[in-house]
Design an enzyme around this catalytic site. Sequence first.
Site, mmCIF file in Angstrom:
data_model
loop_
_atom_site.group_PDB
_atom_site.id
_atom_site.type_symbol
_atom_site.label_atom_id
_atom_site.label_comp_id
_atom_site.label_asym_id
_atom_site.label_seq_id
_atom_site.Cartn_x
_atom_site.Cartn_y
_atom_site.Cartn_z
ATOM 1 N N SER A 24 0.782 -1.247 0.183
ATOM 2 C CA SER A 24 0.026 -0.045 0.075
ATOM 3 C C SER A 24 0.839 1.276 0.043
ATOM 4 O O SER A 24 0.656 1.974 -0.692
ATOM 5 C CB SER A 24 -0.803 0.068 1.369
ATOM 6 O OG SER A 24 -1.939 -1.046 1.232
ATOM 7 N N ARG A 47 1.048 7.846 6.110
ATOM 8 C CA ARG A 47 0.197 7.294 6.892
ATOM 9 C C ARG A 47 -1.085 7.854 6.806
ATOM 10 O O ARG A 47 -2.276 7.105 6.828
ATOM 11 C CB ARG A 47 0.850 7.601 8.124
ATOM 12 C CG ARG A 47 -0.022 6.612 9.263
ATOM 13 C CD ARG A 47 -0.090 5.304 9.188
ATOM 14 N NE ARG A 47 1.076 4.769 9.464
ATOM 15 C CZ ARG A 47 1.307 3.353 9.417
ATOM 16 N NH1 ARG A 47 0.167 2.476 9.215
ATOM 17 N NH2 ARG A 47 2.362 2.620 9.449
ATOM 18 N N HIS A 50 -2.687 6.469 3.701
ATOM 19 C CA HIS A 50 -2.987 5.130 4.000
ATOM 20 C C HIS A 50 -4.170 5.032 4.740
ATOM 21 O O HIS A 50 -5.341 3.978 4.408
ATOM 22 C CB HIS A 50 -1.753 4.621 4.418
ATOM 23 C CG HIS A 50 -2.161 3.116 4.706
ATOM 24 N ND1 HIS A 50 -2.320 2.476 5.974
ATOM 25 C CD2 HIS A 50 -1.879 1.858 3.934
ATOM 26 C CE1 HIS A 50 -2.458 1.166 5.898
ATOM 27 N NE2 HIS A 50 -2.076 0.794 4.778
#
Length: 225
Positions: A24, A47, A50
């Site tokens: 990812s 992050r 994500h």
Amino acid sequence: MTQTPLIHNLLANPLTGEQIEERSFACIDQLAPEHQFLPDQWQVVRRLIHTTADLGLMELVKFSPDALDSGVAALQAGRPIFTDSNMIRSGLSLARLRSIFPGYEPDSICCHVADNDVALEARQSGLPRSLFAMRKAAAMADGGILLFGNAPVALLELNRMIIEEGIRPALVVAMPVGFVHVVESKDELMQLGVPYIALAGRRGGSPLAVAALHAVCSVVAQKER
């Protein structure tokens, strides 16, 4: 019509959770346009992307110049953590925090929004509980880590405490979500000269605040290798 469930593709070609996360992040790195984020900042931004699968967040994430240095130092020192919702408190990984500072305990993460005395003050005043929860946490706010993903009024109260009482947090993660008091609470914070990671505009939420602090933990872990 007979249909083969897609899960069989994974069963035939196993991937661990860690491998899926790694893929990812690789996808994000490939899809992201050019940017000016420093490597440690990009860990946080990546992050957040994500967490949401939303590359548009790149345009909204703002860092004070000292945000990551101050946040890293605060985590390494085991500074207390204030959250504006129990969702954030539940979402924070104690294992991640302890990997940075072994002394972190459940009580190191503070959320007063459901406390009886806070609820009583809110009923008597006609004001949101989050305001009084922030006031109750004043002692740990000075030098602490503060996460906002839900309550812009709590962030407004912190801003007042910074301006009027000289409180200096080690790091403010300013990501409340919504339509009332949200934009102005973030904009005010970003003018006060304290370390912050903020998501400009109306967007935000508790999962993003959690993701941001977890990313700072990852920055610490990399620095300690």
